[in-house]
Write an enzyme that holds these catalytic residues in place. Structure first.
Site, PDB file in Angstrom:
ATOM      1  CG  ASN A 103      -1.876  -1.169   1.215  1.00 31.06           C
ATOM      2  OD1 ASN A 103      -2.018  -1.823   0.185  1.00 31.06           O
ATOM      3  ND2 ASN A 103      -2.512  -1.453   2.333  1.00 31.06           N
ATOM      4  CB  VAL A 104       1.117   4.029  -2.185  1.00 29.80           C
ATOM      5  CG1 VAL A 104       1.878   3.018  -3.026  1.00 29.80           C
ATOM      6  CG2 VAL A 104      -0.263   4.283  -2.785  1.00 29.80           C
ATOM      7  CG  HIS A 120       3.952  -1.687  -4.878  1.00 25.61           C
ATOM      8  ND1 HIS A 120       2.790  -2.427  -4.926  1.00 25.61           N
ATOM      9  CD2 HIS A 120       4.946  -2.526  -5.298  1.00 25.61           C
ATOM     10  CE1 HIS A 120       3.070  -3.645  -5.359  1.00 25.61           C
ATOM     11  NE2 HIS A 120       4.368  -3.739  -5.585  1.00 25.61           N
ATOM     12  CB  CYS A 128      13.732  15.230  -8.936  1.00 26.80           C
ATOM     13  SG  CYS A 128      14.445  16.030 -10.393  1.00 26.80           S
TER      14      CYS A 128
HETATM   15  C1  BJW Z   1     -10.038  -7.603   1.968  1.00 21.40           C
HETATM   16  C2  BJW Z   1     -10.913  -6.664   2.494  1.00 21.40           C
HETATM   17  C3  BJW Z   1     -11.000  -6.622   3.881  1.00 21.40           C
HETATM   18  C4  BJW Z   1     -10.981  -6.430   0.370  1.00 21.40           C
HETATM   19  N1  BJW Z   1     -10.265  -7.447   4.623  1.00 21.40           N
HETATM   20  N2  BJW Z   1      -9.325  -8.419   2.724  1.00 21.40           N
HETATM   21  C5  BJW Z   1       3.731 -12.080 -15.653  1.00 21.40           C
HETATM   22  C6  BJW Z   1       4.304 -12.832 -14.638  1.00 21.40           C
HETATM   23  C7  BJW Z   1       4.959 -12.231 -13.584  1.00 21.40           C
HETATM   24  C8  BJW Z   1       5.049 -10.864 -13.496  1.00 21.40           C
HETATM   25  C9  BJW Z   1       4.482 -10.111 -14.482  1.00 21.40           C
HETATM   26  C10 BJW Z   1       3.840 -10.710 -15.562  1.00 21.40           C
HETATM   27  N3  BJW Z   1       3.395  -9.730 -16.368  1.00 21.40           N
HETATM   28  C11 BJW Z   1       3.755  -8.535 -15.837  1.00 21.40           C
HETATM   29  C12 BJW Z   1       4.409  -8.762 -14.693  1.00 21.40           C
HETATM   30  C13 BJW Z   1       4.969  -7.759 -13.778  1.00 21.40           C
HETATM   31  C14 BJW Z   1       3.936  -6.987 -12.989  1.00 21.40           C
HETATM   32  C15 BJW Z   1       2.834  -7.884 -12.444  1.00 21.40           C
HETATM   33  O1  BJW Z   1       2.972  -8.524 -11.433  1.00 21.40           O
HETATM   34  N4  BJW Z   1       1.699  -7.933 -13.119  1.00 21.40           N
HETATM   35  C16 BJW Z   1       0.609  -8.829 -12.693  1.00 21.40           C
HETATM   36  C17 BJW Z   1      -0.676  -8.021 -12.587  1.00 21.40           C
HETATM   37  C18 BJW Z   1       0.555  -9.958 -13.653  1.00 21.40           C
HETATM   38  N5  BJW Z   1       4.684  -6.431 -11.899  1.00 21.40           N
HETATM   39  C19 BJW Z   1       5.383  -5.323 -12.064  1.00 21.40           C
HETATM   40  O2  BJW Z   1       5.372  -4.684 -13.109  1.00 21.40           O
HETATM   41  C20 BJW Z   1       6.258  -4.909 -10.903  1.00 21.40           C
HETATM   42  N6  BJW Z   1       7.571  -4.729 -11.379  1.00 21.40           N
HETATM   43  C21 BJW Z   1       8.308  -5.757 -11.824  1.00 21.40           C
HETATM   44  O3  BJW Z   1       7.932  -6.898 -11.727  1.00 21.40           O
HETATM   45  O4  BJW Z   1       9.482  -5.399 -12.442  1.00 21.40           O
HETATM   46  C22 BJW Z   1      10.149  -6.393 -13.227  1.00 21.40           C
HETATM   47  C23 BJW Z   1       9.298  -6.810 -14.441  1.00 21.40           C
HETATM   48  C24 BJW Z   1       8.683  -5.859 -15.225  1.00 21.40           C
HETATM   49  C25 BJW Z   1       7.875  -6.230 -16.324  1.00 21.40           C
HETATM   50  C26 BJW Z   1       7.688  -7.578 -16.624  1.00 21.40           C
HETATM   51  C27 BJW Z   1       8.304  -8.533 -15.838  1.00 21.40           C
HETATM   52  C28 BJW Z   1       9.116  -8.147 -14.748  1.00 21.40           C
HETATM   53  C29 BJW Z   1       5.757  -3.598 -10.320  1.00 21.40           C
HETATM   54  C30 BJW Z   1       4.411  -3.731  -9.713  1.00 21.40           C
HETATM   55  C31 BJW Z   1       3.896  -2.372  -9.269  1.00 21.40           C
HETATM   56  C32 BJW Z   1       2.466  -2.437  -8.782  1.00 21.40           C
HETATM   57  N7  BJW Z   1       1.932  -1.153  -8.744  1.00 21.40           N
HETATM   58  C33 BJW Z   1       0.543  -0.971  -8.315  1.00 21.40           C
HETATM   59  C34 BJW Z   1      -0.009   0.428  -8.704  1.00 21.40           C
HETATM   60  C35 BJW Z   1       0.792   1.565  -8.295  1.00 21.40           C
HETATM   61  C36 BJW Z   1       0.486   1.974  -6.883  1.00 21.40           C
HETATM   62  C37 BJW Z   1      -0.634   2.996  -6.817  1.00 21.40           C
HETATM   63  O5  BJW Z   1      -0.822   3.829  -7.683  1.00 21.40           O
HETATM   64  O6  BJW Z   1      -1.311   2.947  -5.800  1.00 21.40           O
HETATM   65  O7  BJW Z   1       0.446  -1.254  -6.922  1.00 21.40           O
HETATM   66  S1  BJW Z   1      -0.579  -2.114  -9.064  1.00 21.40           S
HETATM   67  C38 BJW Z   1      -1.608  -2.285  -7.668  1.00 21.40           C
HETATM   68  O8  BJW Z   1      -1.587  -3.696  -7.350  1.00 21.40           O
HETATM   69  C39 BJW Z   1      -0.912  -1.534  -6.510  1.00 21.40           C
HETATM   70  C40 BJW Z   1      -0.975  -2.569  -5.409  1.00 21.40           C
HETATM   71  O9  BJW Z   1       0.039  -2.326  -4.464  1.00 21.40           O
HETATM   72  C41 BJW Z   1      -0.821  -3.876  -6.150  1.00 21.40           C
HETATM   73  C42 BJW Z   1      -1.351  -5.066  -5.392  1.00 21.40           C
HETATM   74  O10 BJW Z   1      -2.727  -4.986  -5.250  1.00 21.40           O
HETATM   75  P1  BJW Z   1      -3.393  -5.496  -3.896  1.00 21.40           P
HETATM   76  O11 BJW Z   1      -2.901  -4.718  -2.767  1.00 21.40           O
HETATM   77  O12 BJW Z   1      -3.280  -6.957  -3.819  1.00 21.40           O
HETATM   78  O13 BJW Z   1      -4.917  -5.013  -4.117  1.00 21.40           O
HETATM   79  P2  BJW Z   1      -6.098  -5.760  -4.891  1.00 21.40           P
HETATM   80  O14 BJW Z   1      -7.143  -4.749  -5.168  1.00 21.40           O
HETATM   81  O15 BJW Z   1      -5.600  -6.548  -6.033  1.00 21.40           O
HETATM   82  O16 BJW Z   1      -6.639  -6.833  -3.838  1.00 21.40           O
HETATM   83  C43 BJW Z   1      -7.299  -6.457  -2.650  1.00 21.40           C
HETATM   84  C44 BJW Z   1      -7.591  -7.724  -1.870  1.00 21.40           C
HETATM   85  O17 BJW Z   1      -8.160  -7.359  -0.621  1.00 21.40           O
HETATM   86  C45 BJW Z   1      -8.596  -8.657  -2.575  1.00 21.40           C
HETATM   87  O18 BJW Z   1      -8.080  -9.976  -2.544  1.00 21.40           O
HETATM   88  C46 BJW Z   1      -9.854  -8.560  -1.702  1.00 21.40           C
HETATM   89  O19 BJW Z   1     -10.579  -9.779  -1.647  1.00 21.40           O
HETATM   90  C47 BJW Z   1      -9.257  -8.208  -0.365  1.00 21.40           C
HETATM   91  N8  BJW Z   1     -10.114  -7.458   0.566  1.00 21.40           N
HETATM   92  N9  BJW Z   1     -11.521  -5.977   1.429  1.00 21.40           N
HETATM   93  C48 BJW Z   1      -9.450  -8.352   3.975  1.00 21.40           C
HETATM   94  N10 BJW Z   1     -11.868  -5.743   4.482  1.00 21.40           N
END
Ligand code: BJW
Length: 261
Positions: A103-104, A120, A128
């Site tokens: 989380n951010v 993240h 910058c």
């Molecule tokens: C509850 C609840 C309650 C609700 N109680 N629970 C293929 C294979 C492997 C990797 C890749 C691939 N293709 C592309 C990639 C790389 C990519 C990636 O992983 N993509 C996938 C989507 C496939 N990753 C990247 O690009 C990362 N960099 C990297 O890997 O560099 C090397 C590389 C690059 C390119 C290709 C390959 C390698 C960087 C990732 C950066 C993520 N950034 C974000 C957005 C920016 C932040 C912002 O603006 O805020 O970060 S994406 C977004 O997702 C955000 C989050 O931190 C992140 C994770 O999401 P999170 O926290 O899990 O949220 P949700 O909404 O998904 O889930 C919420 C959960 O809560 C749900 O399960 C609900 O059920 C639950 N819930 N209420 C308990 N009350």
């Protein structure tokens, strides 16, 4: 079943000295911060590729900054919930305790957690694009969009890791080190689909840690978790905390020297 598992998980936790937590957007959902995926998620209303990638920023920095300004305006009045507070309280209970968060929003710090690894970035910081210097954002909305670095005149960008960008290697190394040395890892409110964050619990499990997952629905990690608690973080964590604190004197949880440093 739920009660029995709660009791067992509290027992496991009571016997642990090194505990790690990986959180995602779900832990902040009960505070009113929208998640990314799911029915009310941010990615339902806007495309991730058009806002959370370096290409989107290059194309239209003002649009990206407006989106982050809007998100900051949602987050600014928000308070941590019971889930964040329980985790902040656990920091004093174990020899090693760290929160690794995707989380951010800064809510773990607002709740009082101190050992936080922000995978993240942070929505309250900007960087910058030329010099890499990081500064705090004090004004919401920003007085000027897109903001400009006063020292070199280049664009500032949000201090956030976008899709396709590498995570800070120092931050990621620390996250792996914590994961690979903990005895228990909680995985709370994350869909476990974004890499490399989703790999951390697997690394922890491979190194022998018990994995305790809390989520309102199963995720790709669930089959590999030792315990899965289906429910809201703000309800499950306080229930576990009550049981843990009942066991605490008998289990003898002490502050022990930090083995990680
Ligand atoms: C509850 C609840 C309650 C609700 N109680 N629970 C293929 C294979 C492997 C990797 C890749 C691939 N293709 C592309 C990639 C790389 C990519 C990636 O992983 N993509 C996938 C989507 C496939 N990753 C990247 O690009 C990362 N960099 C990297 O890997 O560099 C090397 C590389 C690059 C390119 C290709 C390959 C390698 C960087 C990732 C950066 C993520 N950034 C974000 C957005 C920016 C932040 C912002 O603006 O805020 O970060 S994406 C977004 O997702 C955000 C989050 O931190 C992140 C994770 O999401 P999170 O926290 O899990 O949220 P949700 O909404 O998904 O889930 C919420 C959960 O809560 C749900 O399960 C609900 O059920 C639950 N819930 N209420 C308990 N009350």
């Amino acid at each position: 079943m739920f009660e029995r598992h709660l009791e067992e998980a509290a027992e496991v936790l009571a016997g642990a000295r090194r505990v790690a937590v990986l959180t995602g957007a779900g832990i902040s959902a009960e505070s009113g911060v929208p998640t990314f995926r799911g029915k009310d998620g941010l990615w339902r209303k806007c495309k991730a590729e058009s806002l959370a990638t370096p290409e989107a920023f290059e194309r239209d920095p003002a649009l990206v900054w407006e989106w982050y300004d809007w998100r900051r305006s949602l987050i600014a009045p928000v308070e941590p919930n019971a889930g964040h507070r329980v985790l902040a309280g656990w920091e004093g209970l174990f020899g090693d305790f760290a929160v690794i968060t995707q989380n951010v929003d800064g809510l773990h710090a607002k709740a009082g957690s101190r050992d936080i690894v922000e995978l993240h970035g942070n929505i309250w910081k900007l960087r910058c694009t030329r010099e890499g210097t990081v500064e705090e954002i004090r004004d919401t909305p920003l007085p000027r969009i897109p903001p400009i670095c006063p020292s070199c005149g280049s664009l500032f960008r949000p201090h956030i890791v976008w899709f396709g960008e590498s995570l800070d290697p120092v931050v990621l190394d620390r996250a792996y080190r914590i994961s690979e040395t903990c005895q228990v890892m909680f995985v709370i409110g994350t869909s476990s689909v974004v890499q490399p964050a989703a790999t951390l619990p697997l690394a922890a499990s491979r190194a022998g840690a018990k994995i305790i997952e809390v989520n309102i629905e199963p995720t790709p990690l669930t089959p590999q978790a030792d315990y899965f608690f289906p429910g809201k973080a703000g309800e499950v964590l306080p229930a576990l905390d009550r049981r843990l604190r009942e066991k605490r004197p008998a289990a003898g949880i002490d502050r022990l020297p930090d083995r990680r440093s």
